[in-house]
Design a protein around this motif. Structure first.
Motif, short mmCIF file in Angstrom:
data_model
loop_
_atom_site.label_atom_id
_atom_site.label_comp_id
_atom_site.label_asym_id
_atom_site.label_seq_id
_atom_site.Cartn_x
_atom_site.Cartn_y
_atom_site.Cartn_z
N GLU A 53 -17.48 12.04 1.41
CA GLU A 53 -17.34 13.46 1.72
C GLU A 53 -16.96 13.59 3.19
O GLU A 53 -17.09 12.65 3.95
CB GLU A 53 -18.67 14.18 1.45
CG GLU A 53 -19.02 14.20 -0.02
CD GLU A 53 -20.44 14.69 -0.23
OE1 GLU A 53 -20.65 15.90 -0.18
OE2 GLU A 53 -21.32 13.84 -0.42
N SER A 64 -22.48 -0.79 -5.21
CA SER A 64 -22.50 0.21 -4.15
C SER A 64 -23.83 0.16 -3.42
O SER A 64 -24.89 0.24 -4.04
CB SER A 64 -22.29 1.60 -4.78
OG SER A 64 -22.91 2.61 -4.01
N ASP A 73 -29.09 14.20 -0.13
CA ASP A 73 -29.21 13.40 -1.35
C ASP A 73 -30.65 12.96 -1.62
O ASP A 73 -31.10 12.97 -2.77
CB ASP A 73 -28.26 12.19 -1.29
CG ASP A 73 -26.80 12.57 -1.53
OD1 ASP A 73 -26.53 13.78 -1.73
OD2 ASP A 73 -25.93 11.68 -1.52
N ARG A 113 -18.22 4.93 -1.37
CA ARG A 113 -17.60 4.04 -0.38
C ARG A 113 -17.56 2.60 -0.90
O ARG A 113 -16.83 1.76 -0.37
CB ARG A 113 -18.34 4.14 0.97
CG ARG A 113 -18.12 5.52 1.58
CD ARG A 113 -18.60 5.66 3.02
NE ARG A 113 -18.48 7.06 3.43
CZ ARG A 113 -19.11 7.59 4.46
NH1 ARG A 113 -19.90 6.86 5.21
NH2 ARG A 113 -18.94 8.87 4.75
O1 LIG Z 1 -20.06 10.88 0.82
C1 LIG Z 1 -21.01 10.48 0.16
N1 LIG Z 1 -21.76 11.35 -0.60
C2 LIG Z 1 -22.79 10.95 -1.39
O2 LIG Z 1 -23.41 11.79 -2.06
N2 LIG Z 1 -23.13 9.59 -1.45
C3 LIG Z 1 -24.21 9.12 -2.35
C4 LIG Z 1 -24.01 9.49 -3.81
C5 LIG Z 1 -23.63 8.20 -4.52
O3 LIG Z 1 -24.44 7.99 -5.68
C6 LIG Z 1 -23.87 7.10 -3.50
C7 LIG Z 1 -22.65 6.24 -3.23
O4 LIG Z 1 -22.90 5.31 -2.19
P1 LIG Z 1 -21.72 4.45 -1.51
O5 LIG Z 1 -20.83 5.40 -0.76
O6 LIG Z 1 -22.42 3.46 -0.64
O7 LIG Z 1 -20.94 3.79 -2.63
O8 LIG Z 1 -24.29 7.72 -2.30
C8 LIG Z 1 -22.44 8.68 -0.67
C9 LIG Z 1 -21.40 9.08 0.13
C10 LIG Z 1 -20.60 8.12 0.96
O9 LIG Z 1 -21.33 6.96 1.30
#
Ligand SMILES: O=c1[nH]c(=O)n([C@H]2C[C@H](O)[C@@H](COP(=O)(O)O)O2)cc1CO
Length: 158
Positions: free
Chosen positions: A60, A92, A74, A23
């Motif tokens: 996702e 991120s 996670d 995201r």
């Molecule tokens: O849909 C997702 N699935 C997922 O596994 N993540 C986890 C894995 C990534 O290393 C991290 C990315 O975070 P962000 O979306 O804040 O950029 O969070 C993050 C999201 C969406 O925030």
């Protein structure tokens, strides 16, 4: 043989948790793809979906599982992992959070940053480098192959 097995445990492949922005923005997804492919020659990558070009910056399907399910899955994968590898150039919140949790779990962490992006890496990431469990490595795209092979900071060498 240490390459694809965990030291002292010849019967199981090393588990790698790969972190990359979702995201926070998907600008580097093709690079994540290359890193994950390389890591898959060392062990099992638990978070292969992070490198999927099908996954947009919406993340996702949150309607099916919900953000809590993504978070809990996670954190569980993070706990199971032997090593955490993060591409930290694209800022991120999720990656920063994962790294903080991983530090607390005393995981071996390898962060990759590209200075050519013109960005300045967060002090909370660069400043966490202790030359031991937490290593930040500056690299350029053409060095990618070598950088994961290096002894210093190589996630496969314990
Ligand atoms: O849909 C997702 N699935 C997922 O596994 N993540 C986890 C894995 C990534 O290393 C991290 C990315 O975070 P962000 O979306 O804040 O950029 O969070 C993050 C999201 C969406 O925030």
């Amino acid at each position: 043989y240490l390459r694809d097995t965990v030291q002292g445990e010849t019967d199981r492949r090393m588990k790698v948790y790969f972190c990359g922005s979702i995201r926070g923005g998907r600008d580097d997804v093709l690079l994540y793809r290359k890193i994950v492919e390389k890591l898959q020659s060392y062990g099992t990558v638990l978070t292969e979906h992070v490198s999927s070009t099908e996954l947009s910056d919406r993340g996702e399907d949150a309607s099916a599982a919900g953000d809590r399910a993504i978070h809990d899955r996670d954190v569980d994968w993070l706990r199971q992992s032997d090593v955490v590898v993060a591409e930290v150039t694209q800022p991120s919140l999720g990656v920063g959070y994962e790294l903080g949790r991983a530090v607390d779990m005393k995981k071996k962490i390898f962060c990759l940053f590209r200075p050519s992006s013109g960005r300045c890496l967060s002090a909370m990431i660069r400043g966490a480098d202790d030359g031991g469990l937490f290593v930040v490595r500056d690299y350029s795209e053409d060095e990618l192959e070598n950088v994961l092979e290096e002894t210093q900071g190589n996630p496969t060498k314990t």
